[in-house]
Design an enzyme around this catalytic site. Structure first.
Site, PDB file in Angstrom:
ATOM      1  N   LYS A 131      50.233  43.226  30.893  1.00  0.00           N
ATOM      2  CA  LYS A 131      50.712  42.315  31.944  1.00  0.00           C
ATOM      3  C   LYS A 131      51.555  41.204  31.321  1.00  0.00           C
ATOM      4  O   LYS A 131      51.225  40.700  30.241  1.00  0.00           O
ATOM      5  CB  LYS A 131      49.497  41.738  32.682  1.00  0.00           C
ATOM      6  N   SER A 177      43.054  39.489  41.306  1.00  0.00           N
ATOM      7  CA  SER A 177      44.289  40.123  40.842  1.00  0.00           C
ATOM      8  C   SER A 177      44.123  41.369  39.978  1.00  0.00           C
ATOM      9  O   SER A 177      45.118  42.040  39.698  1.00  0.00           O
ATOM     10  CB  SER A 177      45.146  39.118  40.088  1.00  0.00           C
ATOM     11  N   SER A 234      47.842  39.991  41.778  1.00  0.00           N
ATOM     12  CA  SER A 234      49.071  39.778  41.058  1.00  0.00           C
ATOM     13  C   SER A 234      49.347  40.845  39.993  1.00  0.00           C
ATOM     14  O   SER A 234      50.501  40.982  39.569  1.00  0.00           O
ATOM     15  CB  SER A 234      49.059  38.398  40.387  1.00  0.00           C
TER      16      SER A 234
HETATM   17  N1  GLN Z   1      45.977  36.398  45.315  1.00  0.00           N
HETATM   18  C1  GLN Z   1      45.295  35.341  44.653  1.00  0.00           C
HETATM   19  C2  GLN Z   1      46.209  34.169  44.441  1.00  0.00           C
HETATM   20  O1  GLN Z   1      47.332  34.272  44.773  1.00  0.00           O
HETATM   21  C3  GLN Z   1      44.698  35.822  43.373  1.00  0.00           C
HETATM   22  C4  GLN Z   1      45.610  35.809  42.224  1.00  0.00           C
HETATM   23  C5  GLN Z   1      44.944  36.160  40.936  1.00  0.00           C
HETATM   24  O2  GLN Z   1      43.806  36.631  40.869  1.00  0.00           O
HETATM   25  N2  GLN Z   1      45.642  35.891  39.862  1.00  0.00           N
HETATM   26  O3  GLN Z   1      45.825  33.139  43.998  1.00  0.00           O
END
Ligand code: GLN
Length: 454
Positions: free
Chosen positions: A52, A154, A130
């Site tokens: 990532k 995410s 994400s």
């Molecule tokens: N969708 C969540 C956010 O936007 C989780 C993101 C994540 O786990 N990095 O904060």
């Protein structure tokens, strides 16, 4: 590695990779070959991975999918990637994601969205976010496994959307050092893989105490793979009634029941549990995460990293900050910075941030009480819906997107481990995932439950 490199080039339409590192991959693969021939190589040796873009990789662009970090090549390696590489893993390239890991659809990336390899007719679907590029690359066979990070779902939400396995370990199990910070009290890295066994093997390589991360736990790392016996006889699985939220799709409800039946058939006892503060988790998360993000993102000022705006004749340092940050951060990141700054401001700190912290403690206590009552794992859906179409959620109301995280943020707030595991398809043939939540530090036992569902 060779076939992954070929697949990676053939899979460009998924926009999963944002930087490819074929030369590095071949060099690492050659070294891995030598270790394998020598006969005492770790399990990860020679395994081609996607990483990532949130992980700092030495000498390789690490931009968190943000324009503000354009051209940033760290001079250091994150602890996680250096452990993986130390065990002989191979890096194929850096993977797409939501900008600074903020989002649930990969659409906030400065590179444009990654695309889910699963589709219904011609409709392009999100791989989730994400860690959308990670999930798309694993599901699309553009790597064997990938790293992800999970601040509020995410790893688990994209895993569920793409029909793969993803585990968020207990907070502190995996070092955060060298991972670009989003919300430091919630962030954890974990593996995203094609099977539960792969997740167990890769997590063991990623985990462990790191003096460079003060929140990293000084605990031994067990052999998670050895825990995969498939024997869950006598275990108690809690079904939390508060997770039966409005808007839960009938097909999700059906696999939830099916998952419970599978665990029961394997000898577990299914019990009803209550986690009464669940409904406050999402609002608390969307106060705490932006608060921490606004502080973490203050360092991107046009001086220390990446992008700096072109300045006009009379521009001073304030204009430099303003222009750089206005150009460098995308809309969702700017929104989070504004929310975070607001909830931390003197006049509103008690009303929002402090209250969210109290809610967080109550959510943690809900889980502690369930585990104290003898529950071994908690079974919930991973997401309220299957993968949605690209562009479909970009309505005027960002809260709609936030609602996708309703089942995943609770355990980040509580620091608990959670795994998403694919359990069947919906009527359109799209993958559906369930989530299991485990006791702290018992990722092996948690993965063993997931193993039964797989
Ligand atoms: N969708 C969540 C956010 O936007 C989780 C993101 C994540 O786990 N990095 O904060």
């Amino acid at each position: 590695t060779m076939s992954c490199l070929t697949a990676m080039d053939a899979g460009d339409a998924l926009t999963a990779y944002v930087h490819k590192t074929p030369e590095m991959a071949l060099e690492q693969a050659r070294a891995a070959d030598a270790r394998l021939k020598a006969g005492d190589a770790p399990d990860m040796c020679g395994i081609p991975l996607g990483i990532k873009d949130l992980f700092c990789t030495k000498g390789v662009e690490s931009q968190a999918a943000s324009n503000i970090l354009r051209g940033f090549k760290p001079e250091y390696e994150s602890t996680v990637t250096s452990k993986l590489f130390g065990d002989g893993a191979v890096m194929l390239g850096k993977l797409n994601m939501d900008e600074f890991a903020m989002g649930s659809s990969n659409e906030s990336s400065c590179y444009g969205p990654a695309v889910n390899p699963w589709r219904v007719d011609d409709r392009e679907l999100t791989p989730g976010g994400s860690s959308g590029g990670s999930a798309a690359a694993v599901a699309g066979d553009l790597c064997i496994a990938a790293t992800g990070t999970d601040t509020g779902g995410s790893i688990r939400q994209p895993a569920a959307f793409c029909g793969i396995v993803g585990i968020k370990p207990t907070y502190g199990r995996v070092s955060r050092w060298g991972i670009i910070a989003y919300a430091s009290s919630l962030d954890q890295a974990g593996p995203m893989t094609k099977s539960v066994r792969d997740a167990a093997i890769m997590l063991r390589s990623m985990a462990g105490h790191d003096p460079k991360d003060s929140t990293s736990a000084d605990l031994p790392v067990p052999d998670f793979e050895a825990a995969l016996t498939g024997d869950i006889r006598g275990k108690k699985i809690g079904i939390p009634r508060e997770y039966r939220v409005p808007g839960l799709r009938p097909e999700i409800d059906r696999i939830w029941t099916r998952g419970a039946e599978m665990l029961r058939d394997a000898g577990a006892e299914i019990i009803d549990v209550s986690l009464p503060h669940t409904k406050y988790a999402l609002p608390a998360y969307y106060v705490i995460a932006p608060a921490e993000a606004s502080s973490n993102l203050a360092r991107y000022d046009g001086v220390r990293y990446g992008h700096r705006a072109k300045l006009g004749a009379g521009d001073g340092i304030t204009e430099m900050y303003e222009k750089t940050r206005a150009e460098g951060f995308g809309a969702e990141v700017q929104r989070r910075i504004m929310i975070g700054t607001y909830v931390l401001s003197a006049g509103f700190y008690d009303a929002y941030y402090n209250r969210a912290r109290k809610v967080r403690a109550l959510i943690k206590r809900d889980f502690e009480q369930a585990f104290a009552a003898g529950v071994d794992a908690i079974l919930t859906p991973a997401t309220p819906t299957p993968a949605f179409g690209l562009g479909e959620m970009q309505s005027a109301d960002p809260v709609e997107m936030y609602l996708n995280d309703v089942f995943t943020v609770t355990l980040n707030l509580a620091g608990l481990p959670g795994v998403a595991v694919p359990v069947g398809l919906d009527a359109d043939g799209l993958p559906l995932g369930l989530q299991l939540i485990g006791r702290p530090w018992e990722e092996g036992d948690l993965l063993n439950h997931a193993y039964v569902l797989e």
